[in-house]
Design an enzyme around this catalytic site. Structure first.
Site, PDB file in Angstrom:
ATOM      1  N   GLU A 177      47.774  -6.203  19.872  1.00 21.21           N
ATOM      2  CA  GLU A 177      47.573  -6.573  21.266  1.00 21.21           C
ATOM      3  C   GLU A 177      48.375  -7.956  21.529  1.00 21.21           C
ATOM      4  OE1 GLU A 177      44.002  -6.457  22.703  1.00 21.21           O
ATOM      5  OE2 GLU A 177      43.363  -4.599  21.956  1.00 21.21           O
ATOM      6  N   GLU A 199      35.966  -5.031  19.005  1.00 26.87           N
ATOM      7  CA  GLU A 199      35.582  -6.103  19.394  1.00 26.87           C
ATOM      8  C   GLU A 199      33.874  -6.521  18.914  1.00 26.87           C
ATOM      9  OE1 GLU A 199      36.552  -7.491  23.259  1.00 26.87           O
ATOM     10  OE2 GLU A 199      38.666  -7.542  22.833  1.00 26.87           O
TER      11      GLU A 199
HETATM   12  C1  XIL Z   1      42.421  -4.729  28.788  1.00 27.33           C
HETATM   13  C2  XIL Z   1      43.619  -3.976  29.818  1.00 27.33           C
HETATM   14  O1  XIL Z   1      44.588  -4.665  29.702  1.00 27.33           O
HETATM   15  C3  XIL Z   1      42.986  -4.301  31.136  1.00 27.33           C
HETATM   16  O2  XIL Z   1      43.870  -3.395  32.114  1.00 27.33           O
HETATM   17  C4  XIL Z   1      41.620  -3.671  31.108  1.00 27.33           C
HETATM   18  O3  XIL Z   1      41.152  -3.794  32.529  1.00 27.33           O
HETATM   19  C5  XIL Z   1      40.682  -4.144  30.471  1.00 27.33           C
HETATM   20  O4  XIL Z   1      41.118  -4.158  29.159  1.00 27.33           O
HETATM   21  N1  XIL Z   1      41.268  -6.391  24.326  1.00 27.33           N
HETATM   22  C6  XIL Z   1      41.214  -5.096  24.225  1.00 27.33           C
HETATM   23  C7  XIL Z   1      41.916  -4.240  25.328  1.00 27.33           C
HETATM   24  O5  XIL Z   1      40.933  -4.535  23.192  1.00 27.33           O
HETATM   25  O6  XIL Z   1      41.480  -3.142  25.582  1.00 27.33           O
HETATM   26  C8  XIL Z   1      41.961  -5.123  26.478  1.00 27.33           C
HETATM   27  O7  XIL Z   1      42.776  -4.440  27.603  1.00 27.33           O
HETATM   28  C9  XIL Z   1      42.307  -6.349  26.529  1.00 27.33           C
HETATM   29  C10 XIL Z   1      41.417  -7.264  25.569  1.00 27.33           C
END
Ligand code: XIL
Length: 368
Positions: free
Chosen positions: A276, A161
């Site tokens: 994701e 990000e």
């Molecule tokens: C999220 C997880 O799902 C949560 O359990 C944690 O608390 C925070 O992170 N983008 C990403 C992921 O790259 O690593 C994130 O995952 C969701 C958003």
């Protein structure tokens, strides 16, 4: 177009002997099981999901679904810096090792997620970076984590990000790394990662590329500009992770927009993974069948579009079941709803680990 009926799915099962010739980790002698991994594999791709070893250990049904449907796991939290090193020099590798052992024992791959992410940087490291502006902290972090998993992980989200079209500078998020080391921190991180895992494919992973609105249009442009610059400078950037946290309130989904973006990334000689995938619902009060059909239609259209681009090598959902989805903390649950209906339904399995419309649609899209 993406209303896949159960009958059609069973039709798919009849054709399964062809697929069952494909090695699949959980294939029990002779049983033909619906499997997202097999569907993706038949199409030269991989399918995976974000996972946590504590949940897999605690829930046999989740464990079975992971083994049936995934060829690859992304640690949802275990490899993040704040999980691995909550206090300076005090590492806890147990959960990450546990998931890595589970993956290895079952022939699954593991994605490395993620080395540098502002939100998962422990407070002590943020403070130290701001104070000392000393790259050796990053060097030590990468050098501790990457070699440990060298034989298990060949694809890392090195920077997570980095794009910020609204408050960023030159399109880059003004995170701890940017503030301490300037915009060049991304190239330095890729070089650093390459030193510790020379054979691994190194990626940048980001969100907000999926819809036709001014913010996401900017984000796509900025991501392309960043990737182009890094390639021009000779950085060891191997691919881009497109998170694809879909959101029904941002639609309608326009295939052309995503198609062009993926094509432009591929044109930079980058591998792409949808890293994701999940769907945030807009109206949780609609009947369950309607909600599931809406989610399935979005996923079907998205995955069909993504897989039309040959550079897209795999699809990973951010979890398998709604009950474990991080989106439960992100959506407002109407007080009029009771029980499981309150949950966002944006993953392939419902809270009882029953596959739902998104599962069948995803499988169909992976097959075609
Ligand atoms: C999220 C997880 O799902 C949560 O359990 C944690 O608390 C925070 O992170 N983008 C990403 C992921 O790259 O690593 C994130 O995952 C969701 C958003």
């Amino acid at each position: 177009m993406f209303q896949i009926s159960r009958r059609r799915f069973l039709g798919g099962m009849i054709a399964a002997p062809v697929l069952s010739a494909i090695p699949f980790p959980s294939a029990e002698s002779g049983t033909v099981q619906p499997s997202l991994a097999r569907a993706a594999h038949s199409n030269g791709r991989f399918f995976g999901a974000a996972a946590r070893i504590d949940q897999i250990d605690a829930e046999p049904a989740l464990r079975a679904a992971m083994l049936r449907d995934c060829a690859c796991l992304t640690p949802e939290i275990h490899l993040k810096w704040d999980s691995l090193e909550p206090a300076p020099g005090q590492h806890d590798f147990a959960p990450a090792d546990g998931l890595a052992d589970f993956a290895k024992a079952n022939g699954l791959k593991l994605r490395g997620h993620t080395l540098l992410w502002e939100q998962s940087t422990p407070d002590w490291a943020r403070r130290a970076i701001a104070r000392d502006k000393d790259w050796s902290l990053i060097e030590r972090h990468f050098g501790t984590v990457m070699p440990r998993y060298r034989s298990r992980i060949d694809e890392w989200d090195v920077v997570n990000e980095p794009i910020d079209s609204e408050h960023g500078r030159g399109g880059l998020r003004r995170n701890s790394f940017f503030r301490a080391f300037g915009p060049d921190y991304i190239r330095r991180a890729l070089d650093e990662a390459h030193r510790h895992a020379p054979g691994a494919l190194l990626m940048i992973n980001d969100y907000g590329f999926d819809y036709d609105n001014p913010v996401e249009e900017d984000r796509r442009r900025l991501m392309l500009r960043l990737a182009e610059r890094l390639k021009r400078e000779g950085a060891p950037l191997g691919g881009i992770g497109v998170q694809a946290h879909l959101d029904l309130s941002k639609g309608p989904f326009k295939p052309r927009i995503v198609r062009d973006f993926l094509r432009d990334l591929a044109g930079l000689d980058l591998r792409i993974v949808i890293t994701e995938l999940d769907v945030k619902e807009q109206d949780l009060t609609a009947p369950i069948e309607v909600r599931d059909a809406r989610v399935a239609a979005e996923v079907g259209a998205y995955v069909e579009t993504a897989l039309a681009e040959p550079a897209v090598k795999g699809i990973v959902t951010w979890g398998l079941s709604d009950r474990h989805s991080w989106l439960q903390d992100q959506v407002e649950q109407p007080s009029s709803l009771k029980g499981p209906a309150r949950l966002n339904r944006g993953l392939p399995y419902d809270s009882k680990l029953e596959p739902k419309a998104m599962y069948w649609t995803l499988r169909e899209a992976l097959l075609t």
